[in-house]
Enzyme design. Structure first.
Site, PDB file in Angstrom:
ATOM      1  N   SER A 142      15.465  33.315 -30.607  1.00  0.00           N
ATOM      2  CA  SER A 142      16.258  34.173 -29.723  1.00  0.00           C
ATOM      3  C   SER A 142      16.732  35.340 -30.558  1.00  0.00           C
ATOM      4  O   SER A 142      16.870  35.226 -31.782  1.00  0.00           O
ATOM      5  CB  SER A 142      17.458  33.410 -29.162  1.00  0.00           C
ATOM      6  OG  SER A 142      18.408  34.296 -28.583  1.00  0.00           O
ATOM      7  N   TYR A 154      24.393  27.482 -30.180  1.00  0.00           N
ATOM      8  CA  TYR A 154      23.099  28.029 -29.777  1.00  0.00           C
ATOM      9  C   TYR A 154      22.543  28.953 -30.856  1.00  0.00           C
ATOM     10  O   TYR A 154      21.373  28.851 -31.246  1.00  0.00           O
ATOM     11  CB  TYR A 154      23.265  28.787 -28.460  1.00  0.00           C
ATOM     12  CG  TYR A 154      22.011  29.405 -27.911  1.00  0.00           C
ATOM     13  CD1 TYR A 154      21.097  28.655 -27.174  1.00  0.00           C
ATOM     14  CD2 TYR A 154      21.734  30.751 -28.125  1.00  0.00           C
ATOM     15  CE1 TYR A 154      19.947  29.229 -26.658  1.00  0.00           C
ATOM     16  CE2 TYR A 154      20.586  31.333 -27.611  1.00  0.00           C
ATOM     17  CZ  TYR A 154      19.691  30.567 -26.879  1.00  0.00           C
ATOM     18  OH  TYR A 154      18.558  31.146 -26.370  1.00  0.00           O
TER      19      TYR A 154
END
Length: 291
Positions: A142, A154
Site C-alpha cells: 500500500s 495496517y
C-alpha cells in the site's frame, strides 16, 4: 517475463477489488488465472465473470492456512503445470490508531496482510525456481507502507510487505523469477466491507473524508491491474499507481535524508556497511547496471 500468453497466474483475494482488476488484466493478456478468496458468493460471481473473458477458476483459500496453500500448489502443479505469476493480494483494511487496536486485532491484521504474503511466497517460490521458467511474484502492499498512512497496524503490515519484497528481489537477482511491489493509493474496492476484525472497532475514515468522496475520487481496479501487467512485462520493481504520490514520496525521502548525519563517513565503516546493505535491485530500478 516477456510474454504472458499461455501462462498461469494465481491471484489471492482475486474475487473483488484490486485482485479482480489484476485477474481481468492477466486474463486479457492471455493467461489462465486462478483466483482465491474466502467468500463463496463473491468467488462464484468473480469466477463466472472471468470465465467469460478467458480461462479462469475460483478456489476458496484463507491465506493464513498453510496446509491449504500446499494443497492448492499441488493441485496447480497437476492441472496447470505450476504457477508462473503469483499475486499475493489478499488483505484486510484496519485503520484504528494504536491506542484503540487490541493485541488480537494486531495479530489478525499482520497474519493476513503480511504473514499471508510470506505463506504464498514460501509455498510457491521453490516450485517456481525448480520449474526453471521465467516467473514473477507481485505482492500488494500500500502507499501506506511507504508513507505511514493512517492506521499504524495496517501501515506496519504494509511496510513489512515492502521490506519483504525488496529483500526477496535481491535474493532472486540471478534467477528467472522477477519481483514487483504494488503500492496502491485509494482504489475503488469494497475492502471496508471485508471480513470484520475480532472485537469491537470504531470506524475511522482517512482524513475525515466522506466515504462517497473517497469512492468518487478512487482509481478503478482495472487500471491498477493494467499497471501490474506492464510491471511484470517490464520487470519493474515498484508499481506506484498514482502520479499524485510523487510529491508525498519526495517529502518522505527528503525527510529521511535530512536526518543522515552531516559528517565525513568513516572509510572502513562505510565499506562494511556497503558490503552488508548494498542492494542491487535499487540500481536496476534506476536503470543502472549493478556493480
Amino acid at each position: 517475463m516477456r510474454d504472458l500468453r499461455g501462462r498461469t497466474a494465481l491471484v489471492t483475494g482475486g474475487d473483488s477489488g484490486i485482485g479482480l482488476g489484476i485477474a481481468h488484466a492477466v486474463c486479457d493478456a492471455g493467461m489462465s488465472v486462478v483466483i482465491s478468496g474466502i467468500v463463496e458468493e463473491t468467488l462464484e460471481k468473480a469466477g463466472s465473470e472471468l470465465a467469460a473473458v478467458g480461462t479462469a477458476h475460483a478456489v476458496r483459500l484463507d491465506v493464513r492456512d498453510r496446509a491449504g496453500f500446499a494443497a492448492l500448489a499441488d493441485r496447480m502443479d497437476r492441472e496447470f503445470g505450476g504457477v508462473d505469476v503469483l499475486v499475493n493480494n489478499a488483505g484486510v483494511g484496519f485503520l484504528a490508531p494504536t491506542t484503540e487496536a487490541t493485541f488480537e486485532q494486531w495479530d489478525w491484521v499482520l497474519d493476513i496482510n503480511l504473514t499471508g504474503v510470506f505463506n504464498g511466497i514460501r509455498t510457491f517460490l521453490p516450485r517456481m525456481l525448480a520449474a526453471g521458467r521465467p516467473g514473477h511474484i507481485v505482492s500488494t502492499a500500500s502507499i501506506g507502507g511507504l508513507l505511514g498512512a493512517p492506521g499504524s497496524t495496517y501501515a506496519a503490515a504494509k511496510a513489512g510487505v515492502v521490506g519483504l519484497m525488496e529483500a526477496l528481489a535481491a535474493e532472486l537477482v540471478d534467477t528467472p523469477v522477477g519481483v514487483s511491489i504494488l503500492t496502491p493509493g485509494i482504489v475503488r474496492t469494497n475492502i471496508h466491507n471485508g471480513p470484520p476484525p475480532p472485537g469491537s472497532v470504531v470506524v475511522h475514515t482517512p482524513g475525515d473524508a466522506a466515504e462517497t468522496d473517497l469512492h468518487a475520487a478512487a482509481m478503478p481496479p482495472r487500471e491498477v491491474g493494467d499497471r501490474v501487467v506492464r510491471a511484470i512485462l517490464d520487470e519493474q520493481l515498484y508499481v506506484i499507481t498514482h502520479a499524485e504520490h510523487r510529491e508525498l514520496l519526495e517529502r518522505r525521502f527528503d525527510a529521511i535524508l535530512r536526518c543522515v548525519p552531516d559528517e565525513q563517513p568513516d572509510p572502513r565503516r562505510a565499506g562494511v556497511e556497503r558490503l552488508i546493505l548494498h542492494n542491487p535491485v535499487y540500481d536496476r530500478a534506476l536503470g543502472r547496471t549493478a556493480r
